[in-house]
Design an enzyme around this catalytic site. Sequence first.
Site, PDB file in Angstrom:
ATOM      1  CG  ASP A  96      -1.788  -1.040   1.439  1.00 33.82           C
ATOM      2  OD1 ASP A  96      -1.921  -1.509   0.028  1.00 33.82           O
ATOM      3  OD2 ASP A  96      -2.797  -1.190   2.101  1.00 33.82           O
ATOM      4  CG  ASP A 153     -12.168  -2.974  -0.382  1.00 35.64           C
ATOM      5  OD1 ASP A 153     -11.862  -4.417  -0.422  1.00 35.64           O
ATOM      6  OD2 ASP A 153     -12.203  -2.416  -1.271  1.00 35.64           O
TER       7      ASP A 153
END
Length: 237
Positions: free
Chosen positions: A9, A130
């Site tokens: 990330d 998500d």
Amino acid sequence: MIELIPAIDIIDGKCVRLTKGDYDTKTEYGDPLDMAMRFEDMGAERLHIVDLDGAKSKHVVNIGILKDITSHTKLNVDFGGGIKTDDDIDMVFDSGAAMATIGSIAITDPHTFMRWTEMYGAQRMILGADVRNGKVSINGWKEDSQEDLLPFLKRYVDLGITNVLCTDISKDGTLTGPAIELYKEIMGAYPNLHLIASGGVSSIDDIRALDSEGIPAVVFGKAVYEGKIDITTLWKQ
């Protein structure tokens, strides 16, 4: 054997991890290219990259890092975060990504998502699903949609989508174990999905538990950075 996918990330050009998607919990872990090369040296073949700057700003930001990783490694990279326009997705694939992870657009503009799927092929698209409190979240987890997870998945499964990455946001970055019951529920409803579980992985035992339930793939990051998983042996399991 479950497919093992390390994650990088990115915020401000650095490899980071958040907890439950909260940008205020950022912990930095160094240079993304160095980390990608380290993963490759240890035996990884796949890499999941999330452009957190892109997710927050609603357009791809860290394209230079994607180019660096795809040009200096042989990793099969999937890239997500901030892919909102034709220019964004073209840039991602032109920069060497093998696959694109698309979440928000699949909620806000389904026509565009399916047009991209037809253009590039379903095998190159990963539907990002998500979830927080049963609802699909969008825009870097800053907003919750009104979409319930399973009906959302059904709509796209019926349209030919086969790759899904599902993060239980309440688990992400917590090292408290993955949401195995959630992934079992998804696989029970859609057994032909290539489901990528994400969030909460803290140990090789967690990965083995997902494998034993028939979950096809798993993404993990913080457990490696925090020394909970030995990456020198992980791909030899």
